[in-house]
Write an enzyme that holds these catalytic residues in place. Structure first.
Site, PDB file in Angstrom:
ATOM      1  N   CYS A   1      17.910  37.527  15.858  1.00 55.55           N
ATOM      2  CA  CYS A   1      17.245  36.325  16.373  1.00 55.55           C
ATOM      3  C   CYS A   1      16.866  35.344  15.269  1.00 55.55           C
ATOM      4  O   CYS A   1      16.549  34.191  15.546  1.00 55.55           O
ATOM      5  CB  CYS A   1      16.016  36.714  17.186  1.00 55.55           C
ATOM      6  SG  CYS A   1      16.436  37.704  18.634  1.00 55.55           S
TER       7      CYS A   1
ATOM      8  N   HIS B   1      11.222  31.003  17.749  1.00 60.57           N
ATOM      9  CA  HIS B   1      12.267  31.694  18.505  1.00 60.57           C
ATOM     10  C   HIS B   1      11.687  32.042  19.876  1.00 60.57           C
ATOM     11  O   HIS B   1      10.593  32.606  19.968  1.00 60.57           O
ATOM     12  CB  HIS B   1      12.714  32.943  17.748  1.00 60.57           C
ATOM     13  CG  HIS B   1      13.398  33.942  18.626  1.00 60.57           C
ATOM     14  ND1 HIS B   1      14.451  33.603  19.453  1.00 60.57           N
ATOM     15  CD2 HIS B   1      13.173  35.272  18.842  1.00 60.57           C
ATOM     16  CE1 HIS B   1      14.837  34.679  20.128  1.00 60.57           C
ATOM     17  NE2 HIS B   1      14.072  35.694  19.768  1.00 60.57           N
TER      18      HIS B   1
ATOM     19  N   ASN C   1      15.609  34.196  26.721  1.00 65.94           N
ATOM     20  CA  ASN C   1      15.710  34.438  25.279  1.00 65.94           C
ATOM     21  C   ASN C   1      17.178  34.294  24.888  1.00 65.94           C
ATOM     22  O   ASN C   1      18.004  35.107  25.284  1.00 65.94           O
ATOM     23  CB  ASN C   1      15.183  35.845  24.987  1.00 65.94           C
ATOM     24  CG  ASN C   1      15.325  36.264  23.537  1.00 65.94           C
ATOM     25  OD1 ASN C   1      16.143  35.717  22.801  1.00 65.94           O
ATOM     26  ND2 ASN C   1      14.544  37.246  23.129  1.00 65.94           N
TER      27      ASN C   1
END
Lengths: 340, 73
Positions: free
Chosen positions: A119, A246, A276
């Site tokens: 990520c 993020h 996500n």
């Protein structure tokens, strides 16, 4: 954390573009497909109402190319000196994903780097590209592209509702010091036992072990990274106009704000509509923050990510008027109208 | 006192408390965050081990062991 602060030269954020998969899958659709909890549970536990996933004929490489074209705007591809593609969802291991993106974009001779920092990939890519720009490159393209939704099982309660598919890219140019990229920091602190695991075979699915520990550790990591970057750059929270973290999980973002004492209104989230999207979430959210008017020319934005394997990154970027105008001219994400 | 707080939160979350506790990760995060706020404790991630979550008493002991320490933020 290793921190890069451009001092003798600078790195300008000249373009930004993001796209998402064309299929909008809301929580009800996910539950109909086998997710073992009702839609209200998903929204309460994750903050996600819908996610965008790859549609027929779409691929992670295709999303990456579209995001890069948006970031390039009118820039000729053959003027790009370096390409970095961050992905943990390549369609193939060989040839490297960045080389296929290179070909799709029509770059000429520029080295293409494929990296995987989970990520945190976009920030790691930014760090690599910035170092190139400070040592001779004039123009670099950083892209993060992910298609995590295909890597999870919809019946997995821990991960089945979290992920969407997207790509985001930034065009960077060398420029004057003290503007654009103010600082970027990266760190890797691998845990003793990996908590997020994927990739033991073709039919493998992502596993997230020890969810509460992952959740608490992610927030601690974000708090530590942001504090370290602020200290290294000589800035304070009051100097930051917007944090674009993020987009991991709505609860993680709220806990982060609580831990560092940041008003949630100063942290941007579009998680509820996209899920996500791993490394792609920062450029995707930043594009939306600009398009929605949450930030404009002169704003100082903090990018912040932690990911699997203990990879963490943070950056401070000052947006300039040309970038804001370019993003607004490019317009909203294709297919974003009418989303919940 | 901490045990009573933990039990009250669990009852509110689950409607009942049955030991050994078998909390999924979402419920566990709910519980821990609510207890943090009520008790004024910020738990470090390194303290979260599965053996802490088997009973109300063990969860209470986890919070008690961190209550005397200054909050992380």
């Amino acid at each position: 954390m290793r921190v890069l602060i451009p001092r003798t030269g600078g790195v300008r954020l000249a373009g930004l573009g993001a796209v998402a998969g064309s299929v909008v899958r809301d929580n009800a659709a996910l539950c109909a497909a086998g997710y073992p909890e009702p839609p209200a549970f998903i929204e309460r536990a994750t903050g996600i109402r819908a996610r965008r996933q790859l549609g027929p004929g779409e691929s992670v490489g295709g999303l990456a190319a579209r995001a890069c074209r948006r970031a390039l705007g009118g820039t000729a591809p053959d003027t790009v000196d370096s390409l970095v593609l961050a992905t943990s969802a390549p369609e193939r291991l060989l040839p490297p994903a960045a080389t296929r993106l290179h070909r799709a974009l029509g770059l000429r001779g520029a080295p293409a780097h494929t990296i995987n920092a989970a990520c945190s990939g976009f920030v790691f890519g930014l760090d690599l590209a910035a170092r190139g720009l400070l040592t001779g490159d004039a123009c670099a393209l950083v892209c993060a592209a992910e298609a995590r939704s295909a890597q999870v099982s919809v019946t997995d309660r821990a991960t089945g509702a979290l992920f969407g598919d997207a790509a985001g890219a930034a065009l960077l140019r060398s420029g004057p010091a003290g503007a654009g990229l103010l600082a970027v920091g990266t760190v890797t602190e691998p845990p003793e036992e990996a908590a997020i695991v994927l990739g033991r075979g073709a039919s493998d699915r992502l596993e997230m072990r020890d969810g509460p520990q992952v959740y608490f550790a992610a927030v601690e990591g974000m708090a530590a990274l942001s504090a370290a970057l602020l200290e290294a750059s000589g800035l304070a929270w009051a100097d930051i106009d917007l944090v674009v973290p993020h987009q991991a999980n709505g609860r993680i973002l709220r806990r982060f704000c609580w831990m560092v004492g940041l008003d949630e209104a100063r942290s941007f989230s579009n998680l509820e509509r996209y899920g996500n999207t791993s490394a792609a979430s920062i450029p995707l959210a930043t594009q939306e923050a600009i398009l929605s008017g949450r930030v404009g020319a002169g704003a100082v934005v903090m990018w912040l990510a932690v990911g699997a394997g203990g990879a963490g990154g943070a950056a401070l970027v000052q947006l300039d008027g040309a970038l804001v105008e370019a993003v607004r001219e490019t317009g909203p994400l294709p297919g974003s109208a009418g989303l919940p | 006192m901490i045990e009573a707080e933990i039990r009250a939160i669990l009852e509110d979350l689950l409607g009942h408390v049955e030991e050994p506790l078998e909390l999924d990760s979402f419920a566990l995060v709910d519980l821990l965050e609510r207890a943090e706020r009520r008790l004024g404790v910020v738990l470090p991630a390194s303290a979260l081990r599965p053996e802490h979550f088997a009973s109300v008493a063990s969860i209470a002991a986890l919070f008690a062991s961190h209550r005397a320490e200054p909050c992380a933020s």
